[in-house]
Design an enzyme around this catalytic site. Structure first.
Site, short mmCIF file in Angstrom:
data_model
loop_
_atom_site.label_atom_id
_atom_site.label_comp_id
_atom_site.label_asym_id
_atom_site.label_seq_id
_atom_site.Cartn_x
_atom_site.Cartn_y
_atom_site.Cartn_z
N ASN A 21 0.95 -1.25 0.04
CA ASN A 21 0.05 0.04 -0.23
C ASN A 21 0.88 1.18 0.00
OD1 ASN A 21 -1.71 2.04 0.44
ND2 ASN A 21 -2.25 1.63 2.39
N LYS A 23 0.02 4.30 -0.30
CA LYS A 23 -0.57 5.64 0.17
C LYS A 23 -0.44 6.57 -0.97
CE LYS A 23 0.07 3.56 4.71
NZ LYS A 23 -0.08 3.80 6.04
N HIS A 105 -9.77 1.48 4.92
CA HIS A 105 -8.38 1.49 5.71
C HIS A 105 -8.69 2.60 6.83
CE1 HIS A 105 -4.26 2.82 6.28
NE2 HIS A 105 -3.94 1.56 5.85
N GLU A 107 -6.85 5.15 7.70
CA GLU A 107 -6.60 6.44 7.59
C GLU A 107 -7.93 6.97 6.57
OE1 GLU A 107 -3.23 5.83 5.22
OE2 GLU A 107 -2.04 5.21 7.38
N GLU A 174 -5.86 -4.57 10.91
CA GLU A 174 -4.78 -3.59 11.01
C GLU A 174 -4.85 -2.76 12.47
OE1 GLU A 174 -2.79 -2.49 7.26
OE2 GLU A 174 -4.37 -1.39 7.40
N GLY A 180 2.07 2.65 10.86
CA GLY A 180 2.96 3.61 10.71
C GLY A 180 3.80 4.12 12.04
N SER A 214 2.94 -2.07 10.58
CA SER A 214 4.59 -2.08 10.95
C SER A 214 5.07 -3.40 10.57
CB SER A 214 5.01 -1.49 12.29
OG SER A 214 4.47 -0.23 12.44
C1 PEP Z 1 -1.06 0.27 6.27
O1 PEP Z 1 -1.14 1.51 5.92
O2 PEP Z 1 -1.88 -0.46 5.74
C2 PEP Z 1 0.05 -0.19 7.00
C3 PEP Z 1 -0.05 -1.54 7.48
O3 PEP Z 1 0.98 0.70 7.34
P1 PEP Z 1 2.42 0.39 7.82
O4 PEP Z 1 2.98 -1.07 7.43
O5 PEP Z 1 3.35 1.58 7.58
O6 PEP Z 1 2.33 0.19 9.37
#
Ligand code: PEP
Length: 257
Positions: A21, A23, A105, A107, A174, A180, A214
């Site tokens: 992803n 983003k 998601h 976000e 998630e 992040g 992460s």
């Molecule tokens: C995500 O945005 O779906 C995500 C898991 O981000 P990160 O791997 O940076 O935590």
């Protein structure tokens, strides 16, 4: 891109799935450079399907004619077509070669106010267009610490119950506190919560449940060793083709290659 062109790493019953992803990152030259680096580095494993979700303007650039990865979109409209300036429909994405679309998601939920009714509509539009939804759920730190994780997940998966069509489905667990932040869920936490999520979602013909939050080359093997985890949704670490390829190498159900 043809269905055959997308097929080499097709979603076999046992195959795991690793989704990049990106983003809102990368310019077009950077996206193309990343594509070329990925093409040279991705491990050739039949048991790991890879998908890349670039920003909309680069979907065409990221389509892989050799089928080493599938194309995913990061979002789609809850509407089918018409006077909705700035929106991108699920049918448009399918016509650009997308197999997957990320929905819900955290976000999108946090910054764009996407809640259950809208997400249910997006799911229906994605299914209408033949896209496979990657439906994201997860609790905040306060919710986990307050013992509310299961209640939150139960509410979030209600959108899935409104559309019980028997079509492939991907759910991404998630935890918001892991996205992040550099703080991933432990393998135990991820396995336990994903096990519960599988019960909440119920039996489906084809269900894969990913972990996201992460994920890095440093923790992917330990997480991937848990059979309940069908793969990963990777944000930050997917921006680096070498690191992302390494995560893919570590993710198969039979361990690293
Ligand atoms: C995500 O945005 O779906 C995500 C898991 O981000 P990160 O791997 O940076 O935590």
């Amino acid at each position: 891109m043809t269905a055959a062109g997308r097929g080499r790493r097709g979603p076999g019953r046992e195959s795991r799935l690793v989704v990049a992803n990106w983003k809102m990152n990368k310019t077009r030259p950077e996206a193309i450079a990343c594509r070329d680096a990925l093409a040279g580095r991705l491990p050739d494993r039949a048991d790991v399907e890879v998908a890349v979700a670039p920003p909309f303007p680069f979907l065409d650039d990221l389509a892989d004619p050799e089928g080493r990865w599938a194309l995913a979109a990061q979002n789609c409209s809850s509407e089918s077509a018409g006077a909705f300036t700035g929106e991108v429909s699920a049918a448009m994405l399918a016509s650009c070669g997308c197999r997957y679309v990320i929905l819900g998601h955290s976000e999108r939920r946090k910054y764009f106010g996407e809640a259950e009714a809208m997400l249910a509509a997006k799911l229906a539009r994605a299914r209408d267009a033949g896209l496979v939804p990657i439906f994201c759920v997860g609790e905040t730190l306060a919710e986990r610490e307050g013992g509310l994780t299961e209640e939150v997940l139960r509410r979030q998966v209600e959108a899935l119950e409104r559309d019980p069509r028997e079509a492939p489905l991907v759910v991404a667990y998630e935890p918001v506190w892991a996205i992040g932040t550099g703080r991933n869920a432990t393998a135990e936490q991820a396995e336990e919560t994903i096990g519960r999520l599988r019960e909440l979602v119920g039996a489906r013909a084809s269900l894969r449940v990913l972990y996201g939050g992460s994920v890095t080359p440093g923790n992917a093997a330990e997480l991937a060793a848990r059979p309940a985890i069908s793969g990963f949704l990777v944000g930050g670490a997917s921006l680096d083709p070498a690191g992302f390829s390494e995560i893919c190498r570590l993710t198969g159900p039979t361990g690293p290659v």
